[in-house]
Design a protein around this motif. Sequence first.
Motif, PDB file in Angstrom:
ATOM      1  N   SER A 154       0.859  -1.185   0.000  1.00 25.23           N
ATOM      2  CA  SER A 154       0.000   0.000   0.000  1.00 25.23           C
ATOM      3  C   SER A 154       0.897   1.238   0.000  1.00 25.23           C
ATOM      4  O   SER A 154       2.086   1.152   0.344  1.00 25.23           O
ATOM      5  CB  SER A 154      -0.904   0.008   1.237  1.00 25.23           C
ATOM      6  N   GLN A 159      -2.263   2.515   6.661  1.00 27.89           N
ATOM      7  CA  GLN A 159      -2.406   1.092   6.359  1.00 27.89           C
ATOM      8  C   GLN A 159      -1.077   0.358   6.509  1.00 27.89           C
ATOM      9  O   GLN A 159      -1.030  -0.772   7.012  1.00 27.89           O
ATOM     10  CB  GLN A 159      -2.944   0.891   4.935  1.00 27.89           C
ATOM     11  N   GLN A 197     -10.644  -0.587   4.873  1.00 26.28           N
ATOM     12  CA  GLN A 197     -10.364   0.082   3.603  1.00 26.28           C
ATOM     13  C   GLN A 197     -11.645   0.249   2.786  1.00 26.28           C
ATOM     14  O   GLN A 197     -12.469  -0.663   2.700  1.00 26.28           O
ATOM     15  CB  GLN A 197      -9.348  -0.735   2.791  1.00 26.28           C
ATOM     16  N   GLN A 201     -10.136   3.933  -1.634  1.00 31.20           N
ATOM     17  CA  GLN A 201      -8.760   3.872  -1.133  1.00 31.20           C
ATOM     18  C   GLN A 201      -7.972   2.769  -1.847  1.00 31.20           C
ATOM     19  O   GLN A 201      -6.787   2.941  -2.166  1.00 31.20           O
ATOM     20  CB  GLN A 201      -8.772   3.627   0.373  1.00 31.20           C
TER      21      GLN A 201
END
Length: 407
Positions: A154, A159, A197, A201
């Motif tokens: 990511s 995250q 999430q 995103q």
Amino acid sequence: MTRHRIISLAPAPAAPGPLPEQPQLTASPPLALYVHYPWCVKKCPYCDFNSHASRGGTIEIPEQAYIDALLADIETALPQVWGRRVLSVFIGGGTPSLMSAAALDRLLTGVRMLLQLDPLAEITLEANPGTVEAGRFRDYRAAGVNRLSLGIQSFDDAQLVRLGRIHDGREARIAIDTALANFDRVNLDLMYALPEQALEQALADLDTALATGATHLSCYQLTLEPNTPFHHAPPPLPDTDTAADMQDAIEARLAGVGFRHYETSAFARPGEECRHNLNYWTFGDYLGVGAGAHGKLSSFEGIVREMRHKHPGRYLDAAKSRDFVQERRSVGVAELPFEFMMNALRLTGGVPPRLFVERTGLPLAVIEDELKTAREQGLVEVTPDVIRPTERGRHFLNDLLTLFLRD
């Protein structure tokens, strides 16, 4: 009602009879080499790979002894692969980019001396953005690595913290720029359906990856694997429908910009597919060396699967006796249809029917009933030229594979 003719897979097939006692292989499949590097800086909470964090975050890795063991392992295995050309090398982990350039050069030099490495072999190294150094990447390229696989996961800082990664979004971008400056072929690993999430995103991560110019992306849904911290204390993940929406949106976005979805989780520009992984999916052979490495080797006597000693300490100790293999077993003929399909049906374009015969040593007639059932359920397309999963078959792959299981 429209009737669909079932196309025969072989001329005048006989009724399926008993399986032969062993595969009747007429030629060796292509051969690859997998090298496992078991150390990393920090074990991620979702990871169930054979990886071991260095103590206290300081690198205390017996690098030279491990390279010695890897080369001894290959040398010990030579009778199993003698005379066969190695078409690809994949160095995975763990975090192989912790390895010094000198150690990697020594490893690849030894590989070339011991094995018949194809001059155009694809040689991939996995790297973690948190261990990137521009000078080291240049030296990796000089040693012979021609493809890099970066574990990005990511670009979202929050995250990345949740995933236990040691890099942030900025470091991920720097690592990609450094990789692309040194390697023509770069893969980026991304994950979706991350804790809490949203679809937007997940697509933002994908768009950031596409903007880098990388020509291969591996997109995986985060799953909670047994014996991991995430399995014991699950984070709040998107529900099944949201995860499926993410998958569909990712596939559509990548198709729209010219990426081919060639394997369950792999997308590439034309000609940029990972040749090493394609060998897995087409049931090729691979010699696996290093702690916990798995291998599959074929001969006229049948097909054997092996696993090296899993713990790095045990593996290093094994170098003294050169007894590197912890487990070795012959693959029974009753297992081969499932094993072949478990790999081949990951390929969205499928495989030619003749490949089943060539790689398993079994007649195609032994799976005609299963293929007929799968076709009637709308899970596969079957012609004289190809066996491939339908879109429904890809979405219900486990159900499709179950049809090929035998007692």
